[in-house]
Design an enzyme around this catalytic site. Structure first.
Site, PDB file in Angstrom:
ATOM      1  N   ARG A  47     -11.778   9.587  66.630  1.00  0.00           N
ATOM      2  CA  ARG A  47     -10.367   9.977  66.768  1.00  0.00           C
ATOM      3  C   ARG A  47     -10.352  11.285  67.551  1.00  0.00           C
ATOM      4  NH1 ARG A  47      -6.468   8.257  62.894  1.00  0.00           N
ATOM      5  NH2 ARG A  47      -5.278   9.996  63.751  1.00  0.00           N
ATOM      6  N   HIS A 143       1.544   1.087  63.861  1.00  0.00           N
ATOM      7  CA  HIS A 143       1.418   1.702  62.534  1.00  0.00           C
ATOM      8  C   HIS A 143       2.790   2.032  61.971  1.00  0.00           C
ATOM      9  CE1 HIS A 143      -2.187   2.659  64.862  1.00  0.00           C
ATOM     10  NE2 HIS A 143      -2.843   2.667  63.713  1.00  0.00           N
ATOM     11  N   LYS A 169      -4.023  -4.804  66.347  1.00  0.00           N
ATOM     12  CA  LYS A 169      -4.225  -4.062  65.098  1.00  0.00           C
ATOM     13  C   LYS A 169      -2.875  -3.699  64.488  1.00  0.00           C
ATOM     14  CE  LYS A 169      -5.513   0.361  63.169  1.00  0.00           C
ATOM     15  NZ  LYS A 169      -5.717   1.771  63.440  1.00  0.00           N
ATOM     16  N   GLN A 232      -7.696   4.482  52.681  1.00  0.00           N
ATOM     17  CA  GLN A 232      -9.055   4.215  53.190  1.00  0.00           C
ATOM     18  C   GLN A 232     -10.073   4.702  52.151  1.00  0.00           C
ATOM     19  OE1 GLN A 232     -10.710   6.383  56.761  1.00  0.00           O
ATOM     20  NE2 GLN A 232      -9.562   4.781  57.806  1.00  0.00           N
ATOM     21  N   SER A 266     -13.625  -0.338  35.195  1.00  0.00           N
ATOM     22  CA  SER A 266     -13.907  -1.778  35.237  1.00  0.00           C
ATOM     23  C   SER A 266     -14.406  -2.261  36.608  1.00  0.00           C
ATOM     24  CB  SER A 266     -12.672  -2.575  34.808  1.00  0.00           C
ATOM     25  OG  SER A 266     -12.384  -2.284  33.466  1.00  0.00           O
ATOM     26  N   LYS A 320      -0.310  -5.771  28.758  1.00  0.00           N
ATOM     27  CA  LYS A 320      -0.961  -6.726  27.856  1.00  0.00           C
ATOM     28  C   LYS A 320       0.031  -7.729  27.243  1.00  0.00           C
ATOM     29  CE  LYS A 320      -4.967  -3.923  26.752  1.00  0.00           C
ATOM     30  NZ  LYS A 320      -5.888  -3.445  25.736  1.00  0.00           N
ATOM     31  N   ASN A 345      -5.804  -9.230  27.019  1.00  0.00           N
ATOM     32  CA  ASN A 345      -6.372  -8.334  28.046  1.00  0.00           C
ATOM     33  C   ASN A 345      -7.170  -9.084  29.105  1.00  0.00           C
ATOM     34  OD1 ASN A 345      -8.718  -9.008  26.690  1.00  0.00           O
ATOM     35  ND2 ASN A 345      -9.556  -6.943  26.742  1.00  0.00           N
ATOM     36  N   ASP A 361     -10.732  -7.506  23.182  1.00  0.00           N
ATOM     37  CA  ASP A 361     -10.855  -6.210  22.491  1.00  0.00           C
ATOM     38  C   ASP A 361     -11.258  -6.382  21.029  1.00  0.00           C
ATOM     39  OD1 ASP A 361     -10.256  -4.496  24.574  1.00  0.00           O
ATOM     40  OD2 ASP A 361      -8.106  -4.522  24.185  1.00  0.00           O
ATOM     41  N   ASN A 412      -1.951   6.467   9.718  1.00  0.00           N
ATOM     42  CA  ASN A 412      -1.307   6.877  10.966  1.00  0.00           C
ATOM     43  C   ASN A 412      -0.414   8.085  10.771  1.00  0.00           C
ATOM     44  OD1 ASN A 412      -1.019   6.351  13.769  1.00  0.00           O
ATOM     45  ND2 ASN A 412       1.088   5.679  13.397  1.00  0.00           N
ATOM     46  N   THR A 414       2.482   8.544  12.170  1.00  0.00           N
ATOM     47  CA  THR A 414       3.835   8.053  11.896  1.00  0.00           C
ATOM     48  C   THR A 414       3.714   6.905  10.900  1.00  0.00           C
ATOM     49  OG1 THR A 414       4.326   8.567  14.188  1.00  0.00           O
ATOM     50  CG2 THR A 414       5.965   7.241  13.019  1.00  0.00           C
ATOM     51  N   MET A 463     -10.457  12.791  22.607  1.00  0.00           N
ATOM     52  CA  MET A 463     -10.681  12.288  23.975  1.00  0.00           C
ATOM     53  C   MET A 463     -10.646  13.465  24.965  1.00  0.00           C
ATOM     54  SD  MET A 463      -8.962   8.978  25.625  1.00  0.00           S
ATOM     55  CE  MET A 463      -7.271   9.421  25.815  1.00  0.00           C
ATOM     56  N   GLY A 519     -17.241   4.287  21.706  1.00  0.00           N
ATOM     57  CA  GLY A 519     -16.306   3.467  22.473  1.00  0.00           C
ATOM     58  C   GLY A 519     -16.989   2.725  23.613  1.00  0.00           C
TER      59      GLY A 519
HETATM   60  P1  NAP Z   1      -1.457   3.942  21.780  1.00  0.00           P
HETATM   61  O1  NAP Z   1      -0.886   2.570  21.709  1.00  0.00           O
HETATM   62  O2  NAP Z   1      -0.712   4.980  22.514  1.00  0.00           O
HETATM   63  O3  NAP Z   1      -1.603   4.459  20.247  1.00  0.00           O
HETATM   64  C1  NAP Z   1      -2.061   5.729  19.966  1.00  0.00           C
HETATM   65  C2  NAP Z   1      -2.163   5.941  18.463  1.00  0.00           C
HETATM   66  O4  NAP Z   1      -2.735   7.222  18.258  1.00  0.00           O
HETATM   67  C3  NAP Z   1      -0.815   5.954  17.744  1.00  0.00           C
HETATM   68  O5  NAP Z   1      -0.961   5.381  16.476  1.00  0.00           O
HETATM   69  C4  NAP Z   1      -0.503   7.439  17.637  1.00  0.00           C
HETATM   70  O6  NAP Z   1       0.227   7.771  16.478  1.00  0.00           O
HETATM   71  C5  NAP Z   1      -1.868   8.037  17.471  1.00  0.00           C
HETATM   72  N1  NAP Z   1      -1.885   9.393  17.971  1.00  0.00           N
HETATM   73  C6  NAP Z   1      -1.699   9.792  19.261  1.00  0.00           C
HETATM   74  N2  NAP Z   1      -1.797  11.134  19.339  1.00  0.00           N
HETATM   75  C7  NAP Z   1      -2.040  11.583  18.085  1.00  0.00           C
HETATM   76  C8  NAP Z   1      -2.222  12.864  17.521  1.00  0.00           C
HETATM   77  N3  NAP Z   1      -2.188  13.957  18.294  1.00  0.00           N
HETATM   78  N4  NAP Z   1      -2.459  12.967  16.206  1.00  0.00           N
HETATM   79  C9  NAP Z   1      -2.495  11.871  15.426  1.00  0.00           C
HETATM   80  N5  NAP Z   1      -2.320  10.632  15.889  1.00  0.00           N
HETATM   81  C10 NAP Z   1      -2.083  10.484  17.205  1.00  0.00           C
HETATM   82  O7  NAP Z   1      -2.914   3.935  22.354  1.00  0.00           O
HETATM   83  P2  NAP Z   1      -4.015   2.748  22.299  1.00  0.00           P
HETATM   84  O8  NAP Z   1      -3.855   1.878  23.457  1.00  0.00           O
HETATM   85  O9  NAP Z   1      -3.971   2.138  20.956  1.00  0.00           O
HETATM   86  O10 NAP Z   1      -5.364   3.550  22.533  1.00  0.00           O
HETATM   87  C11 NAP Z   1      -5.860   4.412  21.520  1.00  0.00           C
HETATM   88  C12 NAP Z   1      -7.287   4.806  21.825  1.00  0.00           C
HETATM   89  O11 NAP Z   1      -8.131   3.672  21.830  1.00  0.00           O
HETATM   90  C13 NAP Z   1      -7.458   5.454  23.192  1.00  0.00           C
HETATM   91  O12 NAP Z   1      -7.835   6.775  22.978  1.00  0.00           O
HETATM   92  C14 NAP Z   1      -8.562   4.684  23.906  1.00  0.00           C
HETATM   93  O13 NAP Z   1      -9.587   5.577  24.319  1.00  0.00           O
HETATM   94  C15 NAP Z   1      -9.111   3.793  22.829  1.00  0.00           C
HETATM   95  N6  NAP Z   1      -9.436   2.440  23.376  1.00  0.00           N
HETATM   96  C16 NAP Z   1     -10.736   2.181  23.641  1.00  0.00           C
HETATM   97  C17 NAP Z   1     -11.105   0.940  24.126  1.00  0.00           C
HETATM   98  C18 NAP Z   1     -12.554   0.640  24.416  1.00  0.00           C
HETATM   99  O14 NAP Z   1     -12.857  -0.378  25.023  1.00  0.00           O
HETATM  100  N7  NAP Z   1     -13.467   1.464  23.999  1.00  0.00           N
HETATM  101  C19 NAP Z   1     -10.130  -0.050  24.357  1.00  0.00           C
HETATM  102  C20 NAP Z   1      -8.796   0.256  24.072  1.00  0.00           C
HETATM  103  C21 NAP Z   1      -8.463   1.527  23.581  1.00  0.00           C
HETATM  104  P3  NAP Z   1       1.821   7.617  16.386  1.00  0.00           P
HETATM  105  O15 NAP Z   1       2.053   6.193  15.998  1.00  0.00           O
HETATM  106  O16 NAP Z   1       2.184   8.584  15.327  1.00  0.00           O
HETATM  107  O17 NAP Z   1       2.357   7.985  17.735  1.00  0.00           O
END
Ligand code: NAP
Length: 562
Positions: A47, A143, A169, A232, A266, A320, A345, A361, A412, A414, A463, A519
């Site tokens: 270029r 372009h 192109k 790119q 992935s 999902k 998934n 999962d 949990n 909540t 995390m 994990g």
């Molecule tokens: P999600 O649907 O957002 O759910 C998150 C959960 O964590 C909710 O129950 C939430 O509570 C709670 N939470 C979030 N922040 C919090 C805090 N500061 N204190 C207390 N509780 C808290 O998320 P997800 O998809 O289930 O994923 C959750 C985790 O699973 C992720 O960190 C991910 O790394 C892991 N994961 C791993 C795999 C793997 O293949 N290894 C696959 C899927 C997921 P509330 O209900 O009160 O909001």
């Protein structure tokens, strides 16, 4: 030195990888081109938008090039960096043609709108008006860095009708993944060698699959940071991650559908897996905005384009639920457990073209636990499981363990969400022939009072970057753990988080001699089950795990070097 390699050489062979370089000086350009050649590029695009040396130096640029080259002087009005007037640029383009590159790139608008440019260049190019035989092929280019131009097809026709143009192109910013399909169609219909690029984050497929659809070439940067157009990727990424050298017209296409997906690991594991077992497939990130309409339209278009051979996808947040809805809508089959969980998934296109949605999962989580405990899935029935969190991951894990008969307590933050999950899955028959377990709910702060055999963190606590957090700060005083320490049997602590690999929860659990599961193990297993569903082959789990560990370690190193 490959001086004098002309276009006949290039056209006789397959789709080329062209490294695009913004030239600052002759020596730097040649050094970069030499690196590109060493790393396996076929062509180099210089270029020369910002080239400040004498125009006569262009001859040296071409003659001493380690690779056959394209010369391009892109003006600002077409998204380039050249800011001079068109008269000055004409002189640059004539000097560029005289330097004898394999190709000279000129914008369609400049070519059609500037008779003087045509008059001066036509004798130097290899078209019908060449006065002497020339090896310089004209790439006529267009372009649009904003969108797909409304007059795209008119531009295609204009290029086709220009006899002097050896190559057409087209590059425009993709509005969605669907715009890649039009690039594939343009390539399938090409009457002259064509390059069709969808730019931007949606357009990666057009760059990687250019080879599958017989494009003349695909552009890459010298590395991922040294790119010259939106979307790119670097040479190494194209070669090793997307396996450029293995791509063929009949390569099957897979991907990870999510929003966002740019940081998904992935593609790294599945492409390496295809390589390890010699499977003819390629796996791409597939960003699709959250709404169901986007999912339906995009997945539908990709599935309906027969030459694409789109055979399956990993599906992640927020799609999902959309996957289940879509597969049902088009008359496919949904795995009963995915239906019960309400989330799938994995999309698999079967040999008869029908669709299957499943969830890998829950199986990954259960199998990681039963293997650590040296028991069968059915033997989880006499275990008590604490699931921490009530989101998407928790849902699949609760359904799986309760489905196989375990007693589950959902802790949990909540409470209502935990209670909802408990109500939905308690004693609900999910796995045929197995009596389901009960599911109860409890507030997170009661966790240390729990008496469970298995603790599974499904929250993001701990995390990256909040690596000092843990959902179980009282782990050492948790009743189940204290009892296990006194000899009541092994206890398992499973953190679904994989970044970092060893979370604080895992480190705390190791210090208390618990069995730990990271994990990574879940991630590897859910990916492995997808791989087998698509390829019919056992997944190279050791390759998956190594790649994940390397990537996570690399990310950590990069960050600590910042
Ligand atoms: P999600 O649907 O957002 O759910 C998150 C959960 O964590 C909710 O129950 C939430 O509570 C709670 N939470 C979030 N922040 C919090 C805090 N500061 N204190 C207390 N509780 C808290 O998320 P997800 O998809 O289930 O994923 C959750 C985790 O699973 C992720 O960190 C991910 O790394 C892991 N994961 C791993 C795999 C793997 O293949 N290894 C696959 C899927 C997921 P509330 O209900 O009160 O909001």
């Amino acid at each position: 030195m490959l001086t004098g390699i002309g276009s006949a050489f290039i056209l006789a062979t397959m789709t080329k990888l062209a490294v695009s370089l913004l030239v600052e000086s002759l020596s730097a350009a040649h050094a970069q081109a030499a690196q590109a050649a060493e790393r396996g590029a076929d062509l180099v695009e210089y270029r020369i938008d910002l080239f400040t040396e004498e125009l006569t130096a262009l001859k040296a640029l071409v003659e001493r090039s380690p690779l056959p080259c394209i010369l391009t002087c892109r003006p600002e009005w077409e998204g380039g960096e050249y800011s001079g007037d068109e008269e000055s640029r004409r002189a640059v383009l004539v000097a560029a043609a005289e330097a004898g590159p394999a190709y000279l790139d000129i914008e369609l608008a400049a070519w059609t709108g500037d008779p003087e440019l045509r008059r001066r260049l036509e004798p130097l190019l290899d078209g019908p008006k060449a006065v002497t035989p020339s090896s310089v092929g004209l790439i006529l280019s267009t372009h649009d860095f904003q969108t797909r131009p409304a007059d795209l097809l008119q531009r295609v026709e204009a290029m086709a009708a220009t006899a002097t143009a050896r190559v057409a192109k087209l590059a425009y910013r993709a509005r969605s993944l669907r715009d890649n399909i039009e690039c594939f169609e343009l390539l399938l219909a090409q009457h002259k060698p064509t390059v069709a690029i969808a730019m931007g984050e949606y357009g990666l497929a057009s760059r990687v699959l250019a080879k599958k659809f017989g494009a003349l070439l695909s552009f890459v940067g010298l590395d991922d940071r040294a790119v010259t157009a939106p979307g790119q990727v670097g040479l190494e990424t194209m070669k090793s991650l997307y396996r450029w050298d293995r791509l063929r017209a009949d390569t099957s296409v897979y991907g990870v559908i999510g929003w966002p997906v740019a940081h998904s690991m992935s593609p790294a594991i599945h492409n390496a897996g295809f390589d390890a077992v010699g499977y003819n497939g390629v796996y791409l990130p597939m960003p699709i905005p959250p709404e169901y309409e986007h999912f339906k339209a995009t997945v539908g278009d990709w599935l309906n384009h027969a030459p694409l051979n789109f055979r399956g996808a990993s599906v992640t947040i927020p799609h999902k639920e959309n996957l289940i809805r879509y597969v049902k809508e088009v008359g496919g089959e949904v795995e009963p457990l995915s239906e019960a969980i309400g989330a799938a998934n994995t999309l698999t296109v079967r040999d008869d073209g029908s669709l299957y949605a499943s969830n890998t999962d829950y199986a990954a989580a259960i199998d990681a636990v039963v293997e650590a405990m040296e028991i069968s899935r059915e033997q989880v029935a006499d275990k008590r499981v604490a699931v921490i969190g009530a989101g998407g991951a928790a849902r699949a894990i609760v359904a799986g363990f309760a489905g196989y008969g375990a007693s589950v307590v959902v802790y949990n933050r909540t409470m209502e969400r935990a209670a909802q999950l408990a109500e939905e899955f308690s004693n609900r028959p999910i796995v045929p022939g197995i009596t389901p377990g009960d599911v109860t709910a409890a507030p997170l702060d009661e966790l240390s009072d729990s008496y469970c055999n298995i603790y599974i963190n499904c929250t993001p606590l701990g995390m990256h970057p909040h690596v000092d957090a843990t959902p179980m700060p009282e782990l050492a005083n948790t009743r189940g753990v204290v009892d296990a320490a006194m000899g009541s049997g092994p206890i398992v602590v499973f953190d679904t988080i994989y970044n970092p690999i060893r979370t604080r929860l895992i480190r705390d659990a190791e210090a208390l001699s618990c069995h730990t599961i990271s994990g990574i193990q879940m991630f590897v297993r859910q990916g492995a089950a997808q791989f087998t569903a698509w390829t019919g082959l056992p997944a190279p789990e050791d390759v998956f795990e190594k790649i994940l560990r390397d990537r996570l370690t690399q990310t950590k190193t990069n960050e600590s070097n910042k």
